[in-house]
Design a protein around this motif. Structure first.
Motif, mmCIF file in Angstrom:
data_model
loop_
_atom_site.group_PDB
_atom_site.id
_atom_site.type_symbol
_atom_site.label_atom_id
_atom_site.label_comp_id
_atom_site.label_asym_id
_atom_site.label_seq_id
_atom_site.Cartn_x
_atom_site.Cartn_y
_atom_site.Cartn_z
ATOM 1 N N VAL A 179 6.238 0.648 -8.663
ATOM 2 C CA VAL A 179 5.857 -0.683 -9.125
ATOM 3 C C VAL A 179 4.344 -0.697 -9.329
ATOM 4 C CG1 VAL A 179 6.025 -3.172 -8.740
ATOM 5 C CG2 VAL A 179 7.711 -1.638 -7.697
ATOM 6 N N THR A 180 3.921 -0.966 -10.553
ATOM 7 C CA THR A 180 2.495 -1.020 -10.863
ATOM 8 C C THR A 180 2.025 -2.476 -10.900
ATOM 9 O OG1 THR A 180 2.884 -1.073 -13.255
ATOM 10 C CG2 THR A 180 2.710 1.099 -12.207
ATOM 11 N N SER A 181 0.718 -2.652 -10.902
ATOM 12 C CA SER A 181 0.101 -3.991 -10.977
ATOM 13 C C SER A 181 0.666 -4.941 -9.924
ATOM 14 C CB SER A 181 0.288 -4.588 -12.377
ATOM 15 O OG SER A 181 -0.305 -3.782 -13.358
ATOM 16 N N VAL A 182 0.744 -4.448 -8.692
ATOM 17 C CA VAL A 182 1.202 -5.290 -7.584
ATOM 18 C C VAL A 182 0.032 -6.165 -7.136
ATOM 19 C CG1 VAL A 182 2.094 -5.319 -5.220
ATOM 20 C CG2 VAL A 182 2.925 -3.595 -6.855
ATOM 21 N N GLU A 183 0.233 -7.470 -7.224
ATOM 22 C CA GLU A 183 -0.810 -8.421 -6.840
ATOM 23 C C GLU A 183 -0.218 -9.395 -5.832
ATOM 24 O OE1 GLU A 183 -3.517 -9.733 -10.054
ATOM 25 O OE2 GLU A 183 -2.083 -8.785 -11.420
ATOM 26 N N ARG A 184 -0.406 -9.084 -4.565
ATOM 27 C CA ARG A 184 0.113 -9.968 -3.514
ATOM 28 C C ARG A 184 -1.017 -10.849 -2.995
ATOM 29 N NH1 ARG A 184 -0.377 -6.979 1.666
ATOM 30 N NH2 ARG A 184 -1.293 -4.953 1.213
ATOM 31 N N PRO A 185 -0.680 -12.050 -2.573
ATOM 32 C CA PRO A 185 -1.738 -13.007 -2.230
ATOM 33 C C PRO A 185 -2.596 -12.589 -1.046
ATOM 34 C CG PRO A 185 0.456 -13.871 -1.691
ATOM 35 C CD PRO A 185 0.669 -12.652 -2.507
ATOM 36 N N ASP A 186 -2.085 -11.737 -0.157
ATOM 37 C CA ASP A 186 -2.860 -11.392 1.038
ATOM 38 C C ASP A 186 -3.582 -10.048 0.917
ATOM 39 O OD1 ASP A 186 -0.466 -10.004 0.960
ATOM 40 O OD2 ASP A 186 -0.155 -10.047 3.131
ATOM 41 N N ARG A 187 -3.676 -9.502 -0.310
ATOM 42 C CA ARG A 187 -4.416 -8.252 -0.470
ATOM 43 C C ARG A 187 -5.918 -8.537 -0.412
ATOM 44 N NH1 ARG A 187 -3.658 -10.231 -5.490
ATOM 45 N NH2 ARG A 187 -5.186 -9.772 -7.128
ATOM 46 N N GLU A 188 -6.688 -7.477 -0.229
ATOM 47 C CA GLU A 188 -8.139 -7.631 -0.219
ATOM 48 C C GLU A 188 -8.608 -8.106 -1.586
ATOM 49 O OE1 GLU A 188 -10.439 -4.335 1.296
ATOM 50 O OE2 GLU A 188 -8.699 -3.619 2.421
ATOM 51 N N GLU A 189 -9.599 -8.988 -1.591
ATOM 52 C CA GLU A 189 -10.123 -9.498 -2.855
ATOM 53 C C GLU A 189 -10.701 -8.357 -3.689
ATOM 54 O OE1 GLU A 189 -13.264 -12.919 -4.469
ATOM 55 O OE2 GLU A 189 -12.879 -12.675 -2.313
ATOM 56 N N GLY A 190 -10.437 -8.419 -4.994
ATOM 57 C CA GLY A 190 -10.967 -7.403 -5.887
ATOM 58 C C GLY A 190 -10.192 -6.102 -5.888
ATOM 59 N N THR A 191 -8.929 -6.149 -5.440
ATOM 60 C CA THR A 191 -8.113 -4.942 -5.412
ATOM 61 C C THR A 191 -6.797 -5.172 -6.159
ATOM 62 O OG1 THR A 191 -6.972 -5.527 -3.337
ATOM 63 C CG2 THR A 191 -9.043 -4.296 -3.156
ATOM 64 N N ILE A 192 -6.135 -4.085 -6.464
ATOM 65 C CA ILE A 192 -4.799 -4.119 -7.039
ATOM 66 C C ILE A 192 -4.036 -2.936 -6.450
ATOM 67 C CG2 ILE A 192 -5.343 -2.699 -9.053
ATOM 68 C CD1 ILE A 192 -3.605 -4.765 -10.686
ATOM 69 N N GLU A 193 -2.702 -3.007 -6.451
ATOM 70 C CA GLU A 193 -1.937 -1.992 -5.740
ATOM 71 C C GLU A 193 -0.795 -1.430 -6.582
ATOM 72 O OE1 GLU A 193 -2.367 -3.574 -1.147
ATOM 73 O OE2 GLU A 193 -1.109 -4.721 -2.519
ATOM 74 N N MET A 194 -0.298 -0.268 -6.154
ATOM 75 C CA MET A 194 0.935 0.307 -6.664
ATOM 76 C C MET A 194 1.817 0.655 -5.475
ATOM 77 S SD MET A 194 0.220 2.740 -9.972
ATOM 78 C CE MET A 194 -0.811 3.964 -9.169
ATOM 79 N N LEU A 195 3.115 0.514 -5.682
ATOM 80 C CA LEU A 195 4.097 0.714 -4.617
ATOM 81 C C LEU A 195 5.141 1.707 -5.100
ATOM 82 C CD1 LEU A 195 5.467 -0.348 -1.884
ATOM 83 C CD2 LEU A 195 6.668 -1.972 -3.367
ATOM 84 N N ALA A 196 5.426 2.729 -4.295
ATOM 85 C CA ALA A 196 6.458 3.705 -4.637
ATOM 86 C C ALA A 196 7.514 3.734 -3.542
ATOM 87 C CB ALA A 196 5.854 5.099 -4.815
ATOM 88 N N VAL A 197 8.770 3.695 -3.954
ATOM 89 C CA VAL A 197 9.893 3.653 -3.005
ATOM 90 C C VAL A 197 10.945 4.670 -3.437
ATOM 91 C CG1 VAL A 197 11.627 2.192 -1.901
ATOM 92 C CG2 VAL A 197 9.474 1.171 -2.678
ATOM 93 N N ASP A 198 11.415 5.462 -2.466
ATOM 94 C CA ASP A 198 12.572 6.323 -2.705
ATOM 95 C C ASP A 198 13.400 6.398 -1.432
ATOM 96 O OD1 ASP A 198 11.207 8.082 -1.036
ATOM 97 O OD2 ASP A 198 10.996 9.673 -2.534
ATOM 98 N N ASP A 199 14.317 7.338 -1.358
ATOM 99 C CA ASP A 199 15.200 7.418 -0.195
ATOM 100 C C ASP A 199 14.439 7.736 1.095
ATOM 101 O OD1 ASP A 199 17.463 6.862 -1.688
ATOM 102 O OD2 ASP A 199 17.965 8.968 -2.034
ATOM 103 N N GLU A 200 13.247 8.309 0.958
ATOM 104 C CA GLU A 200 12.485 8.726 2.141
ATOM 105 C C GLU A 200 11.631 7.606 2.724
ATOM 106 O OE1 GLU A 200 13.097 11.728 3.424
ATOM 107 O OE2 GLU A 200 14.537 11.890 1.767
ATOM 108 N N GLY A 201 11.364 6.549 1.945
ATOM 109 C CA GLY A 201 10.525 5.473 2.450
ATOM 110 C C GLY A 201 9.798 4.744 1.341
ATOM 111 N N ALA A 202 8.775 3.976 1.734
ATOM 112 C CA ALA A 202 7.996 3.180 0.783
ATOM 113 C C ALA A 202 6.513 3.338 1.108
ATOM 114 C CB ALA A 202 8.404 1.711 0.857
ATOM 115 N N TRP A 203 5.709 3.528 0.045
ATOM 116 C CA TRP A 203 4.265 3.720 0.206
ATOM 117 C C TRP A 203 3.520 2.814 -0.757
ATOM 118 C CZ3 TRP A 203 7.920 7.412 0.624
ATOM 119 C CH2 TRP A 203 7.906 8.221 1.765
ATOM 120 N N ILE A 204 2.376 2.302 -0.304
ATOM 121 C CA ILE A 204 1.552 1.453 -1.155
ATOM 122 C C ILE A 204 0.142 2.026 -1.194
ATOM 123 C CG2 ILE A 204 0.767 -0.173 0.638
ATOM 124 C CD1 ILE A 204 1.403 -2.424 -1.473
#
Length: 283
Positions: A179-204
């Protein structure tokens, strides 16, 4: 590694295959590019010239590749923006034919539909096509947060709701979701995130948010993540490498003052990612 990449092409600028092919080649991937359009430039300019390629002709090109006996050596099929239902059928058929000759091959689909700022910018039939027919046969999908919500008919915003939407997407068929362009309200200001999920787990992974819009950056992201994931089998490693390369590509583009991605100028960032961002396991 060999990747069959079925995407658009432009002469000026970098979107679709014109964005994906060179970074893949720079990291050592043999790319078989099949074009779905041959435009002068991307449509973000509001004016362009050149043909959309008839789906039957795209199928003919793919069949010609198969005639050379190379499908058994293809490790991944990659697709991006789908301009009509006809090309979706061609891609689904190509995936089936590749997997018939190499059951270990994967299909990576970038389900391009829109973004949070522009909304959905594809024909109404495309989200339905992607949701009902294309995504279920994909092994990897790379939606942005908006597209993830559109696919799953949810509204992901927090980390928890985004993970829940990813689980719905994975239940549709693909085992790996970026998942690209993840913008959650509680992230640090001035940042953007990506999230990867598979059978082994989830990483941001979190990077600085650059004040720019760059057509084609999602195509580069999907291509690099697919290649790194197929090579390593690690969502974490693929995420960290991709985030590093794409951030430096975007920073180089921003610093240049140019509108188009500085794809060639940034080539060392694909070949030798700086690995300046660490992914955090969240599940």
């Amino acid at each position: 590694m060999k990747i069959l990449s079925i995407q658009s092409a432009v002469a000026y600028g970098h979107v679709g295959n014109s964005a994906a092919v060179f970074p893949l080649q720079r990291i050592g991937v043999e790319v078989l590019p099949v074009y779905t359009v041959n435009f002068s430039n991307h449509t973000g300019y509001g004016a362009w010239r050149g043909p959309m390629i008839d789906p039957a002709e795209v199928r003919e090109v793919i069949t010609g590749i198969q005639d050379r006996g190379v499908f058994g050596g293809i490790d991944a099929v990659l697709s991006g923006y789908q301009g009509g239902e006809g090309i979706g059928d061609v891609i689904i058929d190509a995936v089936a034919r590749v997997k018939a000759e190499n059951p270990n091959a994967v299909y990576a689909c970038d389900p391009v539909m829109g973004n949070a700022k522009s909304g959905c910018f594809v024909a109404p039939a495309i989200p339905v096509l992607l949701r009902e027919r294309v995504v279920p046969v994909a092994d990897i999908i790379t939606p942005n947060q908006f597209e993830l919500g559109f696919l799953t008919e949810t509204e992901p915003d927090t980390l928890e709701s985004t993970l829940a939407s990813v689980d719905l997407a994975r239940a549709m068929g693909p085992r790996t979701v970026l998942v690209t362009s993840v913008e959650r309200p509680d992230r640090e200001e001035g940042t953007i995130e990506m999230l990867a999920v598979d059978d082994e787990g989830a990483w941001i992974v979190q990077t600085p948010h650059l004040p720019m819009k760059a057509n084609g950056s999602g195509d580069v992201t999907a291509a690099l993540f697919t290649a790194h994931y197929v090579e390593t089998g690690s969502a974490q490693v693929a995420l960290e490498r991709t985030a590093s390369s794409v951030y430096d590509l975007l920073k180089a583009t921003l610093d240049s003052g140019e509108r188009e991605l500085q794809l060639v100028e940034a080539q060392e960032f694909y070949a030798h990612p700086r690995m300046q961002f660490s992914a955090r396991q969240v599940r």
